[in-house]
Design a protein around this motif. Structure first.
Motif, PDB file in Angstrom:
ATOM      1  N   ASP A   1       0.812  -1.222   0.000  1.00 36.53           N
ATOM      2  CA  ASP A   1       0.000   0.000   0.000  1.00 36.53           C
ATOM      3  C   ASP A   1       0.844   1.270   0.000  1.00 36.53           C
ATOM      4  O   ASP A   1       0.417   2.318   0.481  1.00 36.53           O
ATOM      5  N   GLN A   2       2.046   1.201  -0.540  1.00 37.86           N
ATOM      6  CA  GLN A   2       2.851   2.404  -0.734  1.00 37.86           C
ATOM      7  C   GLN A   2       3.210   2.513  -2.207  1.00 37.86           C
ATOM      8  O   GLN A   2       3.480   1.514  -2.875  1.00 37.86           O
TER       9      GLN A   2
ATOM     10  N   PHE B   1      11.280 -15.476  -2.887  1.00 41.82           N
ATOM     11  CA  PHE B   1      10.867 -14.772  -1.674  1.00 41.82           C
ATOM     12  C   PHE B   1       9.359 -14.606  -1.624  1.00 41.82           C
ATOM     13  O   PHE B   1       8.704 -14.393  -2.637  1.00 41.82           O
ATOM     14  N   ASP B   2       8.824 -14.696  -0.423  1.00 45.30           N
ATOM     15  CA  ASP B   2       7.387 -14.569  -0.217  1.00 45.30           C
ATOM     16  C   ASP B   2       7.149 -13.502   0.852  1.00 45.30           C
ATOM     17  O   ASP B   2       7.731 -13.560   1.940  1.00 45.30           O
ATOM     18  N   GLU B   3       6.308 -12.524   0.533  1.00 43.25           N
ATOM     19  CA  GLU B   3       5.961 -11.471   1.495  1.00 43.25           C
ATOM     20  C   GLU B   3       4.819 -11.984   2.346  1.00 43.25           C
ATOM     21  O   GLU B   3       3.733 -12.259   1.845  1.00 43.25           O
ATOM     22  N   VAL B   4       5.044 -12.107   3.658  1.00 42.57           N
ATOM     23  CA  VAL B   4       4.080 -12.788   4.530  1.00 42.57           C
ATOM     24  C   VAL B   4       3.652 -11.930   5.721  1.00 42.57           C
ATOM     25  O   VAL B   4       3.103 -12.460   6.695  1.00 42.57           O
ATOM     26  N   GLY B   5       3.879 -10.626   5.659  1.00 44.95           N
ATOM     27  CA  GLY B   5       3.522  -9.769   6.782  1.00 44.95           C
ATOM     28  C   GLY B   5       2.043  -9.441   6.809  1.00 44.95           C
ATOM     29  O   GLY B   5       1.377  -9.417   5.775  1.00 44.95           O
ATOM     30  N   PRO B   6       1.490  -9.170   8.004  1.00 40.27           N
ATOM     31  CA  PRO B   6       0.102  -8.704   8.090  1.00 40.27           C
ATOM     32  C   PRO B   6      -0.009  -7.307   7.516  1.00 40.27           C
ATOM     33  O   PRO B   6       1.008  -6.655   7.226  1.00 40.27           O
ATOM     34  N   SER B   7      -1.220  -6.831   7.334  1.00 36.69           N
ATOM     35  CA  SER B   7      -1.450  -5.520   6.738  1.00 36.69           C
ATOM     36  C   SER B   7      -0.664  -4.452   7.482  1.00 36.69           C
ATOM     37  O   SER B   7      -0.710  -4.363   8.711  1.00 36.69           O
ATOM     38  N   GLY B   8       0.087  -3.634   6.721  1.00 33.76           N
ATOM     39  CA  GLY B   8       0.872  -2.562   7.314  1.00 33.76           C
ATOM     40  C   GLY B   8       2.276  -2.965   7.720  1.00 33.76           C
ATOM     41  O   GLY B   8       3.048  -2.134   8.190  1.00 33.76           O
TER      42      GLY B   8
ATOM     43  N   PRO C   1      -5.009 -12.040  11.294  1.00 31.18           N
ATOM     44  CA  PRO C   1      -4.486 -10.894  10.547  1.00 31.18           C
ATOM     45  C   PRO C   1      -4.811 -11.014   9.067  1.00 31.18           C
ATOM     46  O   PRO C   1      -4.932 -12.118   8.529  1.00 31.18           O
ATOM     47  N   SER C   2      -4.976  -9.872   8.424  1.00 27.70           N
ATOM     48  CA  SER C   2      -5.277  -9.846   6.993  1.00 27.70           C
ATOM     49  C   SER C   2      -4.201  -9.047   6.268  1.00 27.70           C
ATOM     50  O   SER C   2      -3.419  -8.314   6.876  1.00 27.70           O
ATOM     51  N   ALA C   3      -4.157  -9.181   4.956  1.00 29.01           N
ATOM     52  CA  ALA C   3      -3.193  -8.446   4.126  1.00 29.01           C
ATOM     53  C   ALA C   3      -3.587  -8.667   2.674  1.00 29.01           C
ATOM     54  O   ALA C   3      -4.474  -9.469   2.359  1.00 29.01           O
ATOM     55  N   SER C   4      -2.916  -7.962   1.773  1.00 30.86           N
ATOM     56  CA  SER C   4      -3.167  -8.150   0.343  1.00 30.86           C
ATOM     57  C   SER C   4      -2.365  -9.317  -0.205  1.00 30.86           C
ATOM     58  O   SER C   4      -2.525  -9.695  -1.366  1.00 30.86           O
ATOM     59  N   THR C   5      -1.481  -9.906   0.615  1.00 28.10           N
ATOM     60  CA  THR C   5      -0.670 -11.042   0.177  1.00 28.10           C
ATOM     61  C   THR C   5      -1.462 -12.344   0.317  1.00 28.10           C
ATOM     62  O   THR C   5      -2.461 -12.406   1.026  1.00 28.10           O
TER      63      THR C   5
ATOM     64  N   GLN D   1      -7.794 -13.136  19.524  1.00 25.33           N
ATOM     65  CA  GLN D   1      -6.600 -12.331  19.321  1.00 25.33           C
ATOM     66  C   GLN D   1      -5.866 -12.173  20.644  1.00 25.33           C
ATOM     67  O   GLN D   1      -6.476 -12.011  21.693  1.00 25.33           O
ATOM     68  N   GLY D   2      -4.532 -12.234  20.567  1.00 27.39           N
ATOM     69  CA  GLY D   2      -3.722 -12.045  21.755  1.00 27.39           C
ATOM     70  C   GLY D   2      -3.450 -10.576  22.004  1.00 27.39           C
ATOM     71  O   GLY D   2      -4.189  -9.692  21.555  1.00 27.39           O
ATOM     72  N   GLU D   3      -2.354 -10.292  22.712  1.00 27.95           N
ATOM     73  CA  GLU D   3      -2.002  -8.911  23.018  1.00 27.95           C
ATOM     74  C   GLU D   3      -1.706  -8.119  21.751  1.00 27.95           C
ATOM     75  O   GLU D   3      -1.909  -6.908  21.706  1.00 27.95           O
ATOM     76  N   HIS D   4      -1.177  -8.783  20.747  1.00 29.38           N
ATOM     77  CA  HIS D   4      -0.859  -8.141  19.476  1.00 29.38           C
ATOM     78  C   HIS D   4      -1.614  -8.845  18.354  1.00 29.38           C
ATOM     79  O   HIS D   4      -1.970 -10.022  18.467  1.00 29.38           O
ATOM     80  N   ARG D   5      -1.818  -8.110  17.273  1.00 28.54           N
ATOM     81  CA  ARG D   5      -2.602  -8.605  16.141  1.00 28.54           C
ATOM     82  C   ARG D   5      -2.013  -9.892  15.555  1.00 28.54           C
ATOM     83  O   ARG D   5      -2.734 -10.753  15.073  1.00 28.54           O
ATOM     84  N   GLU D   6      -0.676 -10.030  15.622  1.00 27.01           N
ATOM     85  CA  GLU D   6      -0.038 -11.199  15.006  1.00 27.01           C
ATOM     86  C   GLU D   6       0.100 -12.373  15.973  1.00 27.01           C
ATOM     87  O   GLU D   6       0.760 -13.363  15.648  1.00 27.01           O
ATOM     88  N   ARG D   7      -0.532 -12.293  17.142  1.00 30.24           N
ATOM     89  CA  ARG D   7      -0.515 -13.391  18.112  1.00 30.24           C
ATOM     90  C   ARG D   7      -1.956 -13.829  18.363  1.00 30.24           C
ATOM     91  O   ARG D   7      -2.793 -13.045  18.818  1.00 30.24           O
ATOM     92  N   ILE D   8      -2.237 -15.090  18.048  1.00 35.11           N
ATOM     93  CA  ILE D   8      -3.592 -15.635  18.158  1.00 35.11           C
ATOM     94  C   ILE D   8      -3.593 -16.760  19.187  1.00 35.11           C
ATOM     95  O   ILE D   8      -2.828 -17.718  19.066  1.00 35.11           O
ATOM     96  N   THR D   9      -4.460 -16.630  20.196  1.00 37.02           N
ATOM     97  CA  THR D   9      -4.523 -17.662  21.229  1.00 37.02           C
ATOM     98  C   THR D   9      -5.543 -18.735  20.848  1.00 37.02           C
ATOM     99  O   THR D   9      -6.561 -18.455  20.214  1.00 37.02           O
TER     100      THR D   9
END
Length: 526
Positions: free
Chosen positions: A176-177, A241-248, A334-338, A387-395
Motif C-alpha cells: 500500500d505504498q 521470496f514470499d511477502e508474509v507480513g500482516p497488513s501494514g 491478521p489480513s493483508a493483500s498477500t 486475538q492475543g495482546e498483538h494482532r499477530e498473536r492468536i490464542t
C-alpha cells in the motif's frame, strides 16, 4: 456568497483524477524521495487542489474589481467574475439596457483573453443572487481550510486515485505504498543472493526488510525509506521470496522453506465447488448451515464480533492441522493483500508458541498439527480462538481441558467402505456430541479419500454409503444433519449446503424435525 467549488461536497463526489494530478504526485515523490500510501497521496492531492484554487482566486481578485450586477463599471476597467472560475476581462463598452420588467440598468461588454466578448448587466439593483456577498479572501472565515478539506474529502478520493495509479506504468505499489519506478535503487542478483542467505540462516524467516539491508548493502547516500522500498520491490519480483507480513507490515520468507501445507493445499481441505440450489433449504437448514460455519459456505460475517470465537473441529482440519477461515473466524486472524500471512499461535493455557499461517485463497489457517496430536484434540472438539495482546498473536485453547473415557463414534475402513462403530475412547476436552469422532487407521482412511475424489464417486454416493452406517448407531434410527456433515467430510470435502440438498431432493431420506433424518421406507445405502 459565491462558494468556491472545492467547498462543495458534490465537487469531490464527482471528481475524476486528471493527468495533471498524477504529474503533481509524481513531482511530490521525486522531491521527497519517499514512498507514500494511497491515503497520503489522496490527502496531498486534495490539499494541492484546494491551495491551487486559493492561489487562483487571490491572483484573479488582484487583477480587478469583483463583479456584482448592481455596481457600475467604466470602459477600460478590469472586472473579475467569481462565478466563471474567477475569469478576468476588460470593459470595452457600456450601453443602456432595456427590459420592461425591470428598472433602468446598464449593459457592459467585457473582452476576455483570446478575443471572446460577453455582455453582463450593470447598475442592476433588483434581487440578483450575484448581488449578495462576493467571495473574497476576507470572506473565508466560514469556509473550510485546505487542510480541513483534505481531511474531509481525501478518503472519498482514495479508491479512484488507486484505480488510476494502477493503470500508470510509471507508478508501482508495494504494501500500500506508491513510488516512481524510475527512482528505485538498483538491486542486482548479488544483492538478492545475500538476502536469500540471511533468510536461510534465520530458518526461512520471517524477517523485516530492515533486517536484510545490513548485509545487502545498498548505497548509504540513498534515504533508508527508499532503500527499503527498492529492496522490497526487487524481492517481490523474485520467486524465491514470499511477502508474509500482516497488513501494514512487510515480512519476508523463503518459499522453499515454507511448510508444504501452505505452498500446496492439503488434500483434505481441497473442495471442488458443487452446484446446489440454496432456495431448496428450509429456514431450519439454513440456520444449521450458519451454525456449522463452514469456510466454503460463503456466509455473511456476523454483525457482532466477540471473542473468544468458539468453533467445532471437523476431520479435514483435524487431519491437516488447520482451522477454517470461516465467517466467524475471519475477523480474528491478521489480513493483508498477500496470499499468505505469517503469525504466531499461542496456547492460551500453557503459553506454548507455534508458527501459524493464514492462507487466504485456500480459506484456511495452518500450524496446529502437532498441537492437536500432543494435546489429544479429537474431531468434534470445541476450540476457543481469540486475538492475543498483538494482532499477530492468536490464542487457541480446547474448552475444559479434562481427560476422560467416553463412548464415541469411531471411523474406519472395512471392505473398501467407511464404517462407524461405538468405542470407548480417551477424550481430552469438551466436544460436540453430534460431531465428535475418533479414527482407527489413518492410512487406511486415506484410501477412501482418494476413491471419493474420482469423478464417478459423487456426493450422493458418499451420503448413501455413510447414512446407513450412522443409522445403525442410533437407537431411534435417525441421523442429525450435523453428524452426517462431520462423517461425510471424513472421505469428501463438502460444506453442508450441497449435502443438505442431497437429503432434500433424494427419495431415500425423510426429515423428522430438528434437522434429524431417517431412511425413507426402510431404504438402505447403495
Amino acid at each position: 456568497m459565491i462558494q468556491r467549488k472545492t467547498q462543495a461536497p458534490s465537487y469531490w463526489a464527482d471528481y475524476a483524477v486528471k493527468s495533471e494530478d498524477l504529474q503533481y504526485l509524481s513531482t511530490l515523490l521525486v522531491e521527497d524521495e519517499l514512498p507514500r500510501s494511497t491515503e497520503e497521496l489522496s490527502h496531498a492531492l486534495v490539499l494541492h487542489i484546494a491551495r491551487q484554487e486559493e492561489a487562483l482566486i487571490d491572483r484573479a481578485l488582484s487583477e480587478g474589481t469583483p463583479y456584482r450586477p448592481k455596481w457600475s463599471f467604466e470602459v477600460g476597467e478590469r472586472v473579475v467574475f467569481p462565478a466563471l472560475d474567477y475569469l478576468a476581462g476588460e470593459v470595452v463598452n457600456v450601453r443602456p439596457g432595456h427590459n420592461p420588467e425591470y428598472d433602468a440598468f446598464k449593459v457592459i461588454k467585457v473582452a476576455f483573453e483570446g478575443g471572446e466578448e460577453r455582455e453582463f448587466a450593470a447598475e442592476f439593483e433588483d434581487g440578483h443572487p450575484l448581488n449578495e456577498k462576493v467571495d473574497t479572501a476576507a470572506d473565508a472565515d466560514d469556509l473550510l481550510t485546505p487542510e480541513e478539506l483534505a481531511s474531509a474529502y481525501a478518503p472519498q478520493l482514495q479508491d479512484r486515485l488507486e484505480e488510476r495509479l494502477e493503470l500508470e506504468p510509471d507508478f508501482i505499489r508495494l504494501a500500500d505504498q506508491w513510488f516512481r519506478r524510475d527512482l528505485l535503487v538498483e538491486v542486482h542478483e548479488g544483492h538478492l543472493n545475500l538476502a536469500e542467505a540471511v533468510l536461510d540462516v534465520a530458518g526461512g524467516g520471517p524477517l523485516p526488510t530492515e533486517a536484510l539491508l545490513g548485509d545487502v548493502e545498498l548505497p548509504e547516500e540513498i534515504s533508508p525509506q527508499l532503500r527499503v522500498f527498492s529492496l522490497n520491490y526487487a524481492l517481490q519480483q523474485d520467486p524465491r521470496f514470499d511477502e508474509v507480513g500482516p497488513s501494514g507490515e512487510v515480512l519476508w520468507y523463503l518459499q522453499r522453506l515454507e511448510p508444504e501445507a501452505i505452498r500446496s493445499m492439503p488434500i483434505y481441505l481441497q473442495y471442488e465447488p458443487l452446484a446446489y440450489e440454496p432456495p431448496l433449504l428450509t429456514s431450519e437448514m439454513r440456520s444449521l448451515e450458519r451454525e456449522l460455519d463452514d469456510e466454503w459456505s460463503d456466509l455473511e460475517p456476523p454483525k457482532k464480533f466477540s471473542e473468544p470465537v468458539e468453533i467445532v473441529l471437523i476431520y479435514p482440519h483435524w487431519r491437516s492441522g488447520s482451522l477454517p477461515l470461516s465467517s466467524r473466524l475471519l475477523p480474528v486472524f491478521p489480513s493483508a493483500s498477500t496470499e499468505r500471512i505469517r503469525f504466531t499461535f499461542v496456547d492460551a493455557d500453557t503459553g506454548e508458541e507455534m508458527p501459524g499461517w493464514v492462507v487466504q485463497d485456500g480459506r484456511y489457517v495452518y500450524g496446529l498439527k502437532e498441537w492437536y496430536q500432543e494435546n489429544g484434540i479429537p474431531v468434534g472438539a470445541y476450540l476457543e480462538v481469540a486475538q492475543g495482546e498483538h494482532r499477530e498473536r492468536i490464542t487457541v485453547r480446547p474448552r475444559n481441558r479434562r481427560s476422560r473415557r467416553e463412548w464415541v463414534r469411531v471411523a474406519s475402513r472395512r471392505e473398501g467402505k467407511l464404517v462407524f462403530e461405538m468405542h470407548k475412547e480417551e477424550i481430552a476436552c469438551d466436544y460436540d456430541e453430534l460431531r465428535v469422532m475418533a479414527t482407527d487407521d489413518l492410512k487406511d482412511l486415506e484410501k477412501l479419500w482418494s476413491r471419493a475424489r474420482k469423478p464417478t464417486h459423487s456426493l450422493e454416493k458418499v451420503v448413501a454409503d455413510v447414512f446407513p452406517e450412522l443409522v445403525k448407531l442410533s437407537p431411534q434410527g435417525n441421523v442429525h444433519a450435523a453428524t452426517l456433515y462431520s462423517a461425510v467430510n471424513v472421505v469428501m470435502r463438502t460444506p453442508p449446503g450441497p449435502m443438505l440438498e442431497v437429503l432434500v431432493t433424494s427419495d431415500k431420506y425423510a426429515p423428522v424435525g430438528d434437522n434429524y433424518w431417517v431412511l425413507h421406507g426402510g431404504a438402505t445405502g447403495a
